[in-house]
Design an enzyme around this catalytic site. Structure first.
Site, short mmCIF file in Angstrom:
data_model
loop_
_atom_site.label_atom_id
_atom_site.label_comp_id
_atom_site.label_asym_id
_atom_site.label_seq_id
_atom_site.Cartn_x
_atom_site.Cartn_y
_atom_site.Cartn_z
N ASP A 176 15.00 -1.65 4.08
CA ASP A 176 16.15 -0.45 4.25
C ASP A 176 17.04 0.12 2.97
O ASP A 176 16.76 -0.13 2.49
CB ASP A 176 17.11 -0.91 5.21
CG ASP A 176 17.98 0.39 5.74
OD1 ASP A 176 17.22 1.24 6.07
OD2 ASP A 176 19.32 -0.65 5.73
N ASP A 218 20.41 2.51 3.02
CA ASP A 218 21.68 2.75 2.63
C ASP A 218 21.92 0.93 3.57
O ASP A 218 21.69 0.79 4.73
CB ASP A 218 22.11 4.07 3.96
CG ASP A 218 21.63 4.73 3.35
OD1 ASP A 218 21.90 4.74 2.05
OD2 ASP A 218 21.67 6.27 4.08
N LYS A 226 11.69 2.89 13.43
CA LYS A 226 10.76 2.23 12.48
C LYS A 226 10.04 1.57 12.24
O LYS A 226 8.35 1.26 12.25
CB LYS A 226 11.92 1.44 11.36
CG LYS A 226 12.64 2.24 10.81
CD LYS A 226 14.16 1.52 10.41
CE LYS A 226 15.16 2.36 9.78
NZ LYS A 226 16.28 1.44 8.75
N ASP A 229 20.92 -3.32 7.74
CA ASP A 229 21.61 -3.71 8.23
C ASP A 229 22.13 -3.48 9.78
O ASP A 229 23.14 -2.62 9.54
CB ASP A 229 22.33 -3.15 7.18
CG ASP A 229 22.42 -1.23 6.75
OD1 ASP A 229 21.44 -1.09 6.81
OD2 ASP A 229 24.11 -1.25 7.39
#
Length: 229
Positions: free
Chosen positions: A10, A12, A153, A176
């Site tokens: 990922d 961010d 995703k 996250d």
């Protein structure tokens, strides 16, 4: 020497600086020198992860917009239609709210399949309007993503794996947020950084002590040269 495992990363909250804003440049060299495929799977608009791959110097294997856009390096797949998200935007604005990114709105300017709303904006009416259009709102901590309920995703990563022959059982994912849960479910080993939300922490195989890029870098060091994460 045992080969590095494939990576799914990922952006961010995962490749960012410990203060939480901006990419941490310490991740560039380890990612560029990784000896297995690296998939960037993000909620960001399509051009952003492509540019990241380009500037880091790795093949452009990208899942963008929470699975709405998938790029295998050869073909681009669109798994959702932005029209419903646009309709939600119009209704949200008509109700007196804003997307929260300013007039130019570079956050949404290049989005193909969804709309992102600043987390400073009211989410209650946004969810109500989205539901009327058959969409969902995902809170990634950085934005409220108004998206089709189906793409995610994990599905996008599977599409890439099928095209470039990635063994997902040998793969490692780091994330996250709730939008990383679908990725965690399809890889051999998953890690949530310490700043992750509860959904990501619950779904991950391991919760790291380090936040943001600190946690991700610890994973890269831990699994490097190991085909079994």
């Amino acid at each position: 020497m045992t080969a590095d495992p494939p990576l799914v990363l990922d952006i961010d909250g995962t490749l960012t600086r410990p203060e939480g804003w901006g990419l941490d440049p310490r991740v560039f060299d380890p990612v560029r020198n990784w000896e297995a495929p690296v998939v960037i799977a993000t909620g960001k608009a399509f051009p952003y992860p492509v540019a990241l791959c380009h500037f880091v110097g790795i093949p452009e294997l990208v899942v963008a917009e929470n699975g709405g856009v998938v790029y295998t390096g050869d073909d681009v797949y669109f798994t959702a239609d932005r029209e419903a998200a646009r309709a939600v935007t119009e209704e949200y604005r008509a109700a007196g709210y804003a997307l929260g990114w300013g007039e130019e709105d570079t956050v949404n300017r290049w989005r193909e399949t969804e709309i992102a709303v600043n987390v400073d904006q009211p989410v209650g009416p946004l969810k109500e309007i989205a539901a009327r259009h058959g969409l969902e709102v995902i809170d990634t901590g950085y934005a409220y993503h108004v998206k089709d309920v189906d793409p995610n995703k994990g599905d996008g990563v599977e599409t890439i794996a099928d095209h470039v022959d990635i063994d997902l059982e040998a793969a490692v994912a780091v994330g996250d947020s709730i939008n990383d849960v679908s990725t965690f479910e399809i890889v051999g080993r998953s890690f949530a950084v310490a700043n992750a939300d509860e959904a990501a922490k619950s779904a991950a195989d391991d919760v790291l002590e380090g936040i943001h890029a600190d946690g991700t870098l610890s994973v890269l060091e831990r699994v490097r040269g190991s085909s079994v994460p």
